[in-house]
Write a protein that holds these residues in place. Structure first.
Motif, PDB file in Angstrom:
ATOM      1  N   THR A 185       0.861  -1.174   0.000  1.00 55.49           N
ATOM      2  CA  THR A 185       0.000   0.000   0.000  1.00 55.49           C
ATOM      3  C   THR A 185       0.904   1.234   0.000  1.00 55.49           C
ATOM      4  O   THR A 185       2.006   1.194   0.541  1.00 55.49           O
ATOM      5  CB  THR A 185      -0.934   0.035   1.226  1.00 55.49           C
ATOM      6  OG1 THR A 185      -1.850   1.133   1.085  1.00 55.49           O
ATOM      7  CG2 THR A 185      -0.174   0.178   2.517  1.00 55.49           C
ATOM      8  N   GLY A 229      -2.898   1.672   6.579  1.00 53.15           N
ATOM      9  CA  GLY A 229      -3.642   1.808   5.329  1.00 53.15           C
ATOM     10  C   GLY A 229      -5.147   1.763   5.545  1.00 53.15           C
ATOM     11  O   GLY A 229      -5.897   2.566   4.981  1.00 53.15           O
ATOM     12  N   GLN A 286      -7.111   3.573   2.733  1.00 49.45           N
ATOM     13  CA  GLN A 286      -6.361   3.417   1.494  1.00 49.45           C
ATOM     14  C   GLN A 286      -6.507   1.994   0.972  1.00 49.45           C
ATOM     15  O   GLN A 286      -6.770   1.055   1.717  1.00 49.45           O
ATOM     16  CB  GLN A 286      -4.882   3.721   1.712  1.00 49.45           C
ATOM     17  CG  GLN A 286      -4.589   5.190   1.918  1.00 49.45           C
ATOM     18  CD  GLN A 286      -3.094   5.450   1.999  1.00 49.45           C
ATOM     19  OE1 GLN A 286      -2.331   4.616   2.480  1.00 49.45           O
ATOM     20  NE2 GLN A 286      -2.671   6.597   1.544  1.00 49.45           N
TER      21      GLN A 286
END
Length: 330
Positions: free
Chosen positions: A248, A290, A295
């Motif tokens: 990520t 993340g 995300q």
């Protein structure tokens, strides 16, 4: 004598391999967020790994105690075979995984390898289940604990870091990387110190002590620190890329949160004598950050790493079992 030399060579290779394949976790986010170039980060990380091994050995050496007590070795020949079989299984698995850029857990590889080989030579009674409980606790803590901790830390620091200049964040990232490297040495270094202590005692035909006294093993501690320093300084660039960039995309502030969570998780485990995988911890901290920031996390990278984790226990256990069965015939 020949087997003793072979075992020492394999131990060195194992520590060296750990430095190349596992220690890159400490620099994954700082390189992935483009705060520091890989080569410079690897050298700085190597220095703090060395310091972490030496310092933590004199603060709390209970992780080494856990590894050295994982199995009961009753004689020199059998003990040597258990050691060499366990380490061969770990090295083979680590080298195969490295070709695919997959971070491995030498912690779980060692535990599985020692267990499989001891079972082959001495039977089930040679395995200390209480130490396996510590490994299980470490597995849960490194995965669940790290994820939750990194998620919470990111939520808390998000507001605090909004007004902080990027230059200061970058400087803090360097501090975080140094802390991560220190904790990797403090955690993984002790595992290999435990292996070397097993070797030193079985060579002399002595019973492995229940409690390790650091002052009696200064040479072993320094030897481990030097070998790991060399391995870490070389680093594993593919693994850094896979963890720091492919899993990520983290910016500087998010990478800092990941390093804080990882260092805190490993510190708690080390002070309580619980062996954990620094790979598990680092990976879960990145995923936690993340998710906290909503995300997208690369499912392919996560699945690839989980597969490696799942394979570690059976692969190392089976390989060490059959290798030990083979060696005992000679």
């Amino acid at each position: 004598m020949f087997l003793q030399i072979i075992i020492v060579i394999i131990i060195v290779l194992l520590i060296f391999t750990n430095g190349i394949t596992d220690a890159p976790n400490a620099i994954a986010t700082i390189v992935g967020s483009k705060t520091m170039k890989f080569r410079k980060a690897a050298v700085i990380s190597a220095i703090f790994n060395f310091i972490g091994i030496v310092v933590m050995s004199f603060i709390n050496i209970s992780v080494a105690d856990c590894i050295s007590s994982m199995v009961n070795l009753n004689d020199t020949k059998g003990g040597m075979i258990v050691l060499v079989s366990a380490m061969v299984s770990v090295i083979v698995f680590a080298l195969v995984a490295m070709q695919f850029g997959i971070p491995t857990s030498e912690t779980h590889g060692l535990v599985a390898g020692l267990t499989g080989a001891a079972f082959a030579i001495y039977g089930a009674n040679s395995i200390n289940l209480s130490e396996w409980e510590n490994v299980g606790i470490g597995l849960i803590w490194s995965v669940v604990g790290t994820f939750k901790l990194s998620y919470i830390i990111t939520k808390i620091l998000k507001g605090l870091l909004k007004k902080v200049k990027n230059k200061l964040v970058s400087d803090l990232q360097i501090v975080g990387m140094c802390a991560m490297s220190f904790m990797h040495g403090a955690q993984d270094g002790q595992k290999f110190i435990g292996i070397l202590i097993i070797y030193n005692f079985i060579v002399k035909g002595l019973a492995i002590p229940d409690v390790i006294v650091p002052a009696e093993h200064i040479v072993t501690i320094l030897f481990t620190a030097v070998v790991m320093f060399i391995g870490v300084s070389i680093g594993g660039e593919k693994i850094v890329q896979n963890i720091g960039s492919n899993m990520t995309a983290l910016n500087n502030k998010q990478a800092l949160c990941s390093d804080i969570a990882t260092s805190a998780t490993i510190l708690v485990a080390s002070l309580n004598g619980i062996p954990v995988s620094t790979t598990h911890v680092k990976t879960m901290s990145i995923i936690g950050v993340g998710k906290s920031e909503k995300q997208k996390v690369s499912k392919k990278s996560v699945v690839q790493i989980i597969n490696a984790w799942v394979l570690t226990f059976p692969f190392c256990l089976i390989v060490s079992y059959f290798f030990a069965k083979l060696l005992i015939k000679f």
